[in-house]
Motif scaffolding. Structure first.
Motif, PDB file in Angstrom:
ATOM      1  N   ARG A 620       0.814  -1.212   0.000  1.00  0.00           N
ATOM      2  CA  ARG A 620       0.000   0.000   0.000  1.00  0.00           C
ATOM      3  C   ARG A 620       0.851   1.267   0.000  1.00  0.00           C
ATOM      4  NH1 ARG A 620      -2.326  -0.030   6.153  1.00  0.00           N
ATOM      5  NH2 ARG A 620      -2.438   2.194   5.919  1.00  0.00           N
ATOM      6  N   GLY A 621       2.111   1.153   0.433  1.00  0.00           N
ATOM      7  CA  GLY A 621       2.978   2.329   0.490  1.00  0.00           C
ATOM      8  C   GLY A 621       3.128   3.031  -0.847  1.00  0.00           C
ATOM      9  N   PHE A 622       2.978   2.279  -1.951  1.00  0.00           N
ATOM     10  CA  PHE A 622       3.233   2.889  -3.245  1.00  0.00           C
ATOM     11  C   PHE A 622       2.131   3.844  -3.696  1.00  0.00           C
ATOM     12  CE2 PHE A 622       7.137   0.840  -3.903  1.00  0.00           C
ATOM     13  CZ  PHE A 622       7.762   1.647  -4.833  1.00  0.00           C
ATOM     14  N   GLY A 623       0.955   3.691  -3.122  1.00  0.00           N
ATOM     15  CA  GLY A 623      -0.089   4.687  -3.401  1.00  0.00           C
ATOM     16  C   GLY A 623       0.385   6.055  -2.918  1.00  0.00           C
ATOM     17  N   PRO A 678       5.785 -10.674   7.498  1.00  0.00           N
ATOM     18  CA  PRO A 678       6.366  -9.641   6.634  1.00  0.00           C
ATOM     19  C   PRO A 678       5.643  -8.318   6.865  1.00  0.00           C
ATOM     20  CG  PRO A 678       5.510 -11.532   5.370  1.00  0.00           C
ATOM     21  CD  PRO A 678       4.995 -11.659   6.763  1.00  0.00           C
ATOM     22  N   THR A 679       6.296  -7.214   6.499  1.00  0.00           N
ATOM     23  CA  THR A 679       5.708  -5.884   6.749  1.00  0.00           C
ATOM     24  C   THR A 679       5.236  -5.245   5.446  1.00  0.00           C
ATOM     25  OG1 THR A 679       7.899  -4.954   6.523  1.00  0.00           O
ATOM     26  CG2 THR A 679       7.175  -5.453   8.754  1.00  0.00           C
ATOM     27  N   THR A 680       4.729  -6.070   4.527  1.00  0.00           N
ATOM     28  CA  THR A 680       4.264  -5.551   3.230  1.00  0.00           C
ATOM     29  C   THR A 680       3.267  -4.421   3.416  1.00  0.00           C
ATOM     30  OG1 THR A 680       4.304  -7.882   2.652  1.00  0.00           O
ATOM     31  CG2 THR A 680       3.480  -6.385   0.984  1.00  0.00           C
ATOM     32  N   GLU A 681       2.414  -4.538   4.410  1.00  0.00           N
ATOM     33  CA  GLU A 681       1.341  -3.539   4.606  1.00  0.00           C
ATOM     34  C   GLU A 681       1.760  -2.446   5.588  1.00  0.00           C
ATOM     35  OE1 GLU A 681      -1.283  -3.699   2.652  1.00  0.00           O
ATOM     36  OE2 GLU A 681      -0.280  -5.439   1.814  1.00  0.00           O
ATOM     37  N   GLY A 682       3.061  -2.224   5.746  1.00  0.00           N
ATOM     38  CA  GLY A 682       3.522  -1.209   6.699  1.00  0.00           C
ATOM     39  C   GLY A 682       4.028  -1.855   7.976  1.00  0.00           C
ATOM     40  N   MET A 724       4.032   7.360   8.817  1.00  0.00           N
ATOM     41  CA  MET A 724       5.157   6.608   8.244  1.00  0.00           C
ATOM     42  C   MET A 724       5.096   5.143   8.678  1.00  0.00           C
ATOM     43  SD  MET A 724       7.142   8.367   6.242  1.00  0.00           S
ATOM     44  CE  MET A 724       8.545   7.280   6.127  1.00  0.00           C
ATOM     45  N   ALA A 725       4.889   4.914   9.982  1.00  0.00           N
ATOM     46  CA  ALA A 725       4.886   3.539  10.509  1.00  0.00           C
ATOM     47  C   ALA A 725       3.690   2.748   9.989  1.00  0.00           C
ATOM     48  CB  ALA A 725       4.879   3.569  12.032  1.00  0.00           C
ATOM     49  N   GLN A 726       2.572   3.455   9.741  1.00  0.00           N
ATOM     50  CA  GLN A 726       1.387   2.754   9.232  1.00  0.00           C
ATOM     51  C   GLN A 726       1.529   2.414   7.745  1.00  0.00           C
ATOM     52  OE1 GLN A 726      -1.613   5.554  10.330  1.00  0.00           O
ATOM     53  NE2 GLN A 726      -2.223   4.424  12.154  1.00  0.00           N
ATOM     54  N   THR A 727       2.231   3.270   6.999  1.00  0.00           N
ATOM     55  CA  THR A 727       2.257   3.141   5.543  1.00  0.00           C
ATOM     56  C   THR A 727       3.457   2.351   5.037  1.00  0.00           C
ATOM     57  OG1 THR A 727       1.311   5.354   5.533  1.00  0.00           O
ATOM     58  CG2 THR A 727       2.046   4.492   3.415  1.00  0.00           C
ATOM     59  N   PHE A 728       4.625   2.572   5.643  1.00  0.00           N
ATOM     60  CA  PHE A 728       5.876   2.031   5.101  1.00  0.00           C
ATOM     61  C   PHE A 728       6.542   1.053   6.069  1.00  0.00           C
ATOM     62  CE2 PHE A 728       5.597   6.346   3.146  1.00  0.00           C
ATOM     63  CZ  PHE A 728       5.456   5.935   1.822  1.00  0.00           C
ATOM     64  N   PRO A 729       7.376   0.133   5.504  1.00  0.00           N
ATOM     65  CA  PRO A 729       8.111  -0.787   6.395  1.00  0.00           C
ATOM     66  C   PRO A 729       9.283  -0.104   7.107  1.00  0.00           C
ATOM     67  CG  PRO A 729       8.450  -1.395   4.073  1.00  0.00           C
ATOM     68  CD  PRO A 729       7.517  -0.223   4.073  1.00  0.00           C
ATOM     69  N   CYS A 730       9.709   1.086   6.628  1.00  0.00           N
ATOM     70  CA  CYS A 730      10.774   1.866   7.285  1.00  0.00           C
ATOM     71  C   CYS A 730      12.069   1.082   7.484  1.00  0.00           C
ATOM     72  CB  CYS A 730      10.295   2.424   8.633  1.00  0.00           C
ATOM     73  SG  CYS A 730       8.886   3.527   8.452  1.00  0.00           S
ATOM     74  N   GLY A 731      12.416   0.241   6.506  1.00  0.00           N
ATOM     75  CA  GLY A 731      13.691  -0.485   6.587  1.00  0.00           C
ATOM     76  C   GLY A 731      13.601  -1.860   7.220  1.00  0.00           C
ATOM     77  N   ILE A 732      12.399  -2.237   7.716  1.00  0.00           N
ATOM     78  CA  ILE A 732      12.208  -3.574   8.323  1.00  0.00           C
ATOM     79  C   ILE A 732      11.344  -4.395   7.373  1.00  0.00           C
ATOM     80  CG2 ILE A 732      11.190  -4.844  10.272  1.00  0.00           C
ATOM     81  CD1 ILE A 732      13.703  -3.350  11.069  1.00  0.00           C
ATOM     82  N   GLY A 733      11.896  -5.510   6.842  1.00  0.00           N
ATOM     83  CA  GLY A 733      11.142  -6.322   5.878  1.00  0.00           C
ATOM     84  C   GLY A 733      10.238  -7.348   6.522  1.00  0.00           C
ATOM     85  N   ALA A 734      10.572  -7.771   7.749  1.00  0.00           N
ATOM     86  CA  ALA A 734       9.749  -8.760   8.454  1.00  0.00           C
ATOM     87  C   ALA A 734      10.102  -8.708   9.937  1.00  0.00           C
ATOM     88  CB  ALA A 734       9.995 -10.165   7.910  1.00  0.00           C
ATOM     89  N   VAL A 735       9.170  -9.193  10.748  1.00  0.00           N
ATOM     90  CA  VAL A 735       9.347  -9.155  12.212  1.00  0.00           C
ATOM     91  C   VAL A 735       9.193 -10.567  12.768  1.00  0.00           C
ATOM     92  CG1 VAL A 735       8.442  -8.180  14.349  1.00  0.00           C
ATOM     93  CG2 VAL A 735       8.403  -6.829  12.274  1.00  0.00           C
ATOM     94  N   LEU A 736      10.056 -10.911  13.725  1.00  0.00           N
ATOM     95  CA  LEU A 736       9.938 -12.202  14.413  1.00  0.00           C
ATOM     96  C   LEU A 736       9.677 -11.958  15.892  1.00  0.00           C
ATOM     97  CD1 LEU A 736      12.174 -12.710  12.039  1.00  0.00           C
ATOM     98  CD2 LEU A 736      12.508 -14.852  13.219  1.00  0.00           C
ATOM     99  N   VAL A 737       8.862 -12.811  16.497  1.00  0.00           N
ATOM    100  CA  VAL A 737       8.654 -12.774  17.953  1.00  0.00           C
ATOM    101  C   VAL A 737       9.431 -13.941  18.553  1.00  0.00           C
ATOM    102  CG1 VAL A 737       6.974 -12.858  19.820  1.00  0.00           C
ATOM    103  CG2 VAL A 737       6.331 -11.853  17.634  1.00  0.00           C
TER     104      VAL A 737
END
Length: 946
Positions: A620-623, A678-682, A724-737
Motif C-alpha cells: 500500500r505504500g506505493f499509493g 512480513p511488513t508488506t502492509e507497513g 510513516m509507521a502505518q504506511t511504510f516498512p521503514c527499513g524492516i522487511g519482516a518481524v519475528l517474535v
C-alpha cells in the motif's frame, strides 16, 4: 606488527595461488616457495627456495635462519607426516592441521570409520587386506560397490571407479598383486548425483565457510576418460540454496570439527570436503586437509579479506571475531592445461609460450608443473598451468578462461573445453532443496531440479501469450521428499508499484518483488515454496517489457528454490490506457503437518521483537509514493537524495523487497520463533499480525538502520511519524517474535545470512486509545538519517558540476560530544567535500556509535582501558585510521589526550569543533554556560589540534 617473511611449501598451482594471495597482504614482506615452480621464481615479493622440505629439521633451521614468521604447508603427505607438529614444537608458526587431524584425509579407512562413529553420512564401504574377500564383497552387495581406493607410500593414491563388478574385482587384484599401494583396499559404493567441493577455515571451534566450488575430475570433455586430480573448477556453484549451504556448514563441517575436538585432535587450518548431493541426501566422498588443487585457484581469487589476517586469526583461535568476507557477484573459472600422457607418464621440457599475452588479457595464470630453463618456461610435470578468470558471471568467466587457454601453447597440451558447463545447466535447472521430515538432520533431500513436468502442445506464441494450447503443469510432492504435507498458498498483486515502475521505465526488479511478497507470506506458516505462477494484464503488450518481467520472476524463483511454471498474459481492451499493467503472482508451498508455525497468538509479555532489514517499499505504500512523486520537484531520473548522483530516485524507489526464504526456514522451524510476519502492509500492520489482542509492543526506531529513501518520503510527503509507521516498512522487511532468553541466539543465526536487529519488546496492554503498538524515536531517527538538502535545484541539475574528490574523514568520540549528527548531515549535503568513513569511540555502547551505524558509517570501539600505555592505544587508533585510508580527523567530545608521536604524524590533519564561541568561556562547562549566561553571541569554534 612488522611485515613478515612467509614460507609456502609445495610446487603446484595451489602453492602458486597461496603465495600470490599472501603477497597481496601489506603484512607480508616476502614469500619463499619451496621448491616452487617457474611462476613463483622471482615474481615480485615471491621467490623460490631449494630447502629440502622432506626433512623437517632442515625446514625448521631454514625458518630460524631466514626469520620466517609463518609457514603454509601445501602437500597433504607432509601434514600427515607431522611437519606442522615439528615446526610448532620448534616455535615456528605453521598453518595446517597436526598429523593426527590430517589422518582424516590421509587414510581412507580411518576417515570412513570416523564418519561412521559420528553418524555423518557417507557412501557404504568396507576395508580389506585380502583380494578374494574383497571380490566376494563386490559381487554379493546389493549396492554398486565399484569405487576402489588404496594409498601407498609418498601419498600416492589410487582411486579406480569401475564400470562393472568384474572391472572392480580386476582393480583389486592388480592393486593387491602390485603391493605398491599398501596392504589395504577400501571398497566403496558408487554414489550418483551432483558433486560439490565445500571448504572452510577453522580454528578448531569456529567454522568459516568458503563459497562452494565444483571440480572436474575426468580428463576429457563430457566427463569421459581417466580420473585425474582435477582438470578445472569454478566457484561459486550457482543456484545452491542457502538452506543447503547452512546444512553443509552445520551438519557436516561444524560436526566434523566438533567431533575431532571431542576425540582430542583439534583441527586447525583448511578443511575441504568432497560431497555428493544424492537422492538420499548429502554424503561425504572425501576430505582434504588443505585447499584442493584446482579448487584453491578459484576460491582464493574471491577472498575479499586479507588472507594473512585470516590465517593469523585461525592459528590464534580468534576466527569468530574476524570472519573472512567474499566477493559478491563474481565467479572464478579455472581451466587446467596438462602435459600429453597425463595422468600417466608425461614428457617434460617442452617450452610454454603465450603466458604474457594471457596475463595481458587480465587472466591469472597459476603455474604447476613448470620450470625455468635458460630463461624460458618449460613443462616439468603432469598438470602444467591453471588458467583462471574472474568475472561478473559464470558464462563471462568461462569465455575469458577459454580465451586465455587459447593464447598459451606447448606441445600436446591437454585441456577441457567444458569446464563450468554443469554450472550453466544448474542456472537453467537449479538444485532443489526439499526439507523433509527431521529438518536440520543430514538426511534432508537435495535433488537436481524440482519434480515438475509442464506439458504443452508446442511453444507459446510470440509475445508470450498462451491461448488455450497449454495444458496443466504437474508437481510430484512425494518425489520432493514430503511424508504428510499441508499445502499453503498465497496470491498478491503489485498494484501502484507497477505504475511507478512504468513511469520510471524500469521493469527489471518488479518480478523479484512479486515473488518475494508471495514467498514471504507463506514463510509465515513455515512453508517452503514449491511453484509459482504469474498473471499480467496489460492495455497494450510490449514484448520487451514482458520478457524483462518474466526474467525477474524466473531469477527470483531460482533464489527461492521453487519452480516458475510460467505466466498468463491478457491484453485488456479499452478503456484501459495503453501501457497500463497489473501484475499478480500465485505461489504454492508445502509444510510437513507437524512443522506449521501456529504461533500467531503465542506472543506474550516479555518476548522480544527482531527486525529483518530490507530496503524495499511495497504494498500500500506505493499509493502514497505516487502521490508524493506527483507533487515533488524531483522525478524518477533525478539523483536519489543523499546519493552523490550515482543512483536515481527511481532506482531507489524500485529496490525490490527482500525475500527471506529459504535461508530463514531452519530458524523458523527450530521451535525458537513464536511468530513471523512480513511488513508488506507497513511496519505497524506487520507487527499487529503477530500480536494477540491482549498484549502491546514498544519499538525503538533508533535501534535499526532506516534507509534514506524513507526519510525523504517523510519530509517530502509532509507525513507524521505515525503515518510513516502505518504506511511504510521503514527499513524492516519482516518481524519475528522470540522468547527473551533465546533472542541473542536466534539473532546471531539470522545475522549470518542478513542484516537484523533487536527492535522492540512485547509489553502489557496500553489502555490509551489508538494503536496498541508504539514506535519510539521514529521522528528523530527519520531526521537523523535524512540528507540535509535535496537535489531539487533544477538549474544546478541541468549543468552538471565536476564532482570534487571527497576527503575521507574519521570522527573520534567518547560519548559526550554533540557535533556528530551535524557532521553526518554536513557530509551528506550535495557538493560537500567530506566523506565520513569511520567513527572511533574509546567507550563501548555510546549513542554516537548508534548514530553512525544508522547512517551506514563503519564504527570501531578502541577501549583505552585495554591498553597498557597511551602510545599503544594511539598506535592502534593510527592503524585503524590507515586501514580506512583516513585523511582528516575530527574530534567530537573525544576525552583522551593524544600522544606527541600521533600528533606529529597527523599534524595539520586533526580538527576539534566546539559548539560555543571560544575563548569567551575561560573554563567551566563550555557547552552549558553560554546557554545559561547572558551571552547573545552563538556559534562554534573549530581549531587545529597541535
Amino acid at each position: 606488527p612488522m611485515a613478515e617473511r612467509v614460507l609456502v611449501i609445495g610446487s603446484g598451482g595451489r602453492e602458486h595461488a597461496l603465495a600470490w594471495k599472501l603477497a597481496q597482504s601489506p603484512h607480508v614482506k616476502h614469500v619463499f616457495v619451496a621448491p616452487g615452480n617457474a611462476g613463483t621464481a622471482d615474481n615480485g615479493k615471491i621467490s623460490n627456495s631449494a630447502v629440502l622440505v622432506s626433512n623437517h629439521t632442515i625446514v625448521t633451521q631454514f625458518c630460524k635462519d631466514h626469520n620466517i614468521g609463518l609457514v603454509l604447508v601445501g602437500p597433504e603427505a607432509l601434514l600427515a607426516a607431522g611437519i606442522a607438529d615439528d615446526l610448532r614444537a620448534a616455535g615456528v608458526r605453521c598453518f595446517g592441521p597436526c598429523a593426527r587431524a590430517a589422518q582424516l584425509a590421509s587414510k581412507s579407512s580411518s576417515s570412513k570409520a570416523f564418519l561412521d562413529r559420528h553418524g555423518i553420512p557417507t557412501a557404504r564401504w568396507k576395508a580389506f587386506s585380502n583380494a578374494q574377500e574383497a571380490c566376494r564383497f563386490i559381487i554379493s552387495t546389493d549396492f554398486p560397490a565399484r569405487v576402489v581406493r588404496a594409498r601407498g607410500p609418498a601419498a600416492s593414491k589410487e582411486v579406480t571407479i569401475a564400470a562393472s563388478k568384474e572391472e572392480a574385482c580386476r582393480a583389486v587384484q592388480e592393486i593387491m598383486q602390485d603391493r605398491m599401494f599398501g596392504e589395504m583396499v577400501v571398497i566403496e559404493e558408487l554414489l550418483q548425483g551432483e558433486e560439490l567441493s565445500c571448504s572452510c577455515f577453522t580454528d578448531g571451534v569456529t567454522v568459516a565457510s568458503m563459497p562452494p566450488a565444483q571440480p572436474h575430475k575426468r580428463l576429457l570433455d563430457g566427463d569421459q576418460g581417466p580420473s585425474t586430480a582435477g582438470m578445472g573448477a569454478y566457484c561459486p556453484v550457482p543456484q545452491v540454496p542457502g538452506a543447503l549451504l547452512e546444512q553443509i556448514r552445520d551438519a557436516i563441517l561444524q560436526h566434523v570439527v566438533d567431533s575431532m575436538r571431542q576425540e582430542g585432535a583439534a583441527y586447525v587450518g583448511v578443511l575441504q570436503t568432497g560431497l555428493m548431493l544424492t537422492k538420499e541426501g548429502v554424503k561425504i566422498l572425501n576430505f582434504k586437509c588443505q585447499f584442493g588443487d584446482p579448487q584453491c585457484q578459484v576460491i582464493l581469487p574471491l577472498l575479499k579479506s586479507d588472507f594473512y589476517e585470516v590465517i593469523q586469526a585461525t592459528i590464534d583461535g580468534k576466527l569468530c571475531s574476524s570472519m573472512p568476507t567474499w566477493e559478491e557477484n563474481r565467479t572464478a573459472v579455472c581451466v587446467v592445461m596438462a602435459s600429453p600422457g597425463y595422468p600417466g607418464d608425461c614428457d617434460k621440457g617442452m617450452e610454454v609460450t603465450g603466458l604474457l599475452q594471457a596475463e595481458a588479457l587480465g587472466l591469472q595464470v597459476f603455474h604447476g608443473g613448470t620450470a625455468l630453463k635458460d630463461g624460458r618456461v618449460v613443462t616439468s610435470g603432469g598438470r602444467v598451468l591453471s588458467v583462471t578468470a574472474v568475472k561478473q558471471d559464470l558464462l563471462e568467466a568461462l569465455g575469458e578462461a577459454n580465451r586465455g587457454v587459447a593464447t598459451i601453447h606447448f606441445q600436446g597440451a591437454t585441456f577441457r573445453r567444458d569446464i563450468g558447463h554443469r554450472g550453466l545447466r544448474l542456472l537453467q535447472q537449479p538444485l532443489y532443496v526439499s526439507t523433509g521430515p527431521g529438518t536440520g538432520s543430514p538426511a534432508q533431500m537435495f535433488l537436481p531440479a524440482p519434480h515438475i513436468w509442464a506439458v504443452s502442445d508446442g511453444p507459446c506464441r510470440k509475445g508470450g501469450r498462451s491461448e488455450g494450447g497449454r495444458f496443466a503443469a504437474f508437481f510430484d510432492l512425494k518425489a520432493s521428499g514430503y511424508d504428510d504435507p499441508i499445502l499453503v498458498s498465497q496470491t498478491k498483486g503489485l498494484g501502484p508499484k507497477l505504475q511507478v515502475a512504468q513511469a520510471c521505465k524500469r521493469h527489471d526488479t518488479i518480478g523479484q518483488d512479486l515473488v518475494a511478497m508471495c514467498v514471504n507470506d507463506i514463510l509465515a506458516q513455515g512453508a517452503e515454496p514449491l511453484f509459482f505462477l504469474s498473471h499480467l494484464a496489460c492495455g497494450k503488450l510490449d514484448a520487451e517489457v514482458m520478457e524483462t518481467i518474466k526474467e525477474g520472476i524466473a531469477e527470483a524463483c531460482r533464489s527461492a528454490g521453487c519452480a516458475f511454471l510460467g505466466g498468463e498474459v491478457t491484453e485488456v481492451a479499452a478503456p484501459c490506457p495503453p501501457g497500463h499493467c497489473d501484475l499478480a503472482g500465485f505461489v504454492v508451498g508445502a509444510v510437513e503437518r507437524g512443522q506449521r508455525l501456529l504461533g500467531l497468538q503465542r506472543a506474550e509479555e516479555g518476548d522480544v521483537l527482531l527486525g529483518l532489514g530490507s530496503p524495499g517499499i511495497h504494498g500500500r505504500g506505493f499509493g502514497v509514493v505516487r502521490r508524493i512523486l506527483l507533487t515533488s520537484s524531483l522525478h524518477c531520473s533525478s539523483p536519489a537524495p543523499g546519493s552523490c548522483g550515482d543512483t536515481t530516485l527511481g532506482d531507489v524507489l524500485l529496490t525490490p523487497g527482500k525475500m527471506f526464504s529459504p535461508a530463514l526456514l531452519p530458524v523458523l522451524r527450530s521451535g525458537h520463533v513464536k511468530g513471523f510476519a512480513p511488513t508488506t502492509e507497513g511496519l505497524l500492520g506487520g507487527i499487529s499480525r503477530v500480536l494477540p489482542e491482549h498484549v502491546s509492543a514498544v519499538l525503538d526506531a533508533l535501534s535499526w538502520k532506516i534507509p534514506e529513501i524513507f526519510c525523504w518520503l517523510y519530509k517530502e510527503g509532509n507525513l507524521s511519524a505515525e503515518e510513516m509507521a502505518q504506511t511504510f516498512p521503514c527499513g524492516i522487511g519482516a518481524v519475528l517474535v522470540v522468547q527473551k532468553d533465546l533472542a541473542q541466539h536466534v539473532l546471531q543465526d539470522i545475522q549470518r545470512q542478513q542484516e537484523a536487529w533487536l527492535i522492540g519488546e512485547v509489553v502489557a496492554p496500553c489502555h490509551t486509545a489508538g494503536s496498541h503498538i508504539e514506535v519510539e524515536n521514529l521522528a528523530e531517527a527519520l531526521q537523523l538519517s535524512s540528507p540535509q538538502q535535496l537535489l531539487n535545484d533544477t538549474a544546478a541539475e541541468s549543468q552538471p558540476q565536476p564532482r570534487k574528490r571527497k576527503v575521507k574523514v574519521a570522527v573520534l568520540v567518547s560519548g559526550t560530544g554533540t557535533t556528530l549528527p551535524a557532521l553526518i548531515g554536513c557530509a551528506r549535503e550535495p557538493g560537500s567535500c567530506a566523506q565520513l568513513v569511520l567513527v572511533i569511540s574509546n567507550k563501548p555502547g555510546v549513542e554516537e556509535l548508534r548514530s553512525a551505524a544508522r547512517a551506514g558509517i563503519p564504527t570501531r570501539v578502541i577501549d583505552h582501558k585495554l591498553y597498557g600505555s597511551r602510545s599503544e592505544f594511539d598506535s592502534t587508533i593510527d592503524r585503524v585510521l590507515e586501514e580506512f585510508s583516513v585523511e582528516l580527523i575530527c574530534l567530537s567530545g573525544f576525552m583522551r589526550v593524544l600522544s606527541s608521536p600521533f600528533l606529529r604524524k597527523w599534524k595539520g590533519k586533526i580538527l576539534n569543533a566546539s559548539p560555543s564561541p571560544f575563548p569567551l568561556i575561560k573554563d567551566g562547562n563550555a557547552h552549558q554556560e553560554p546557554l545559561e549566561s547572558r551571552f547573545k553571541v552563538t556559534g562554534c569554534t573549530v581549531h587545529f589540534v597541535l
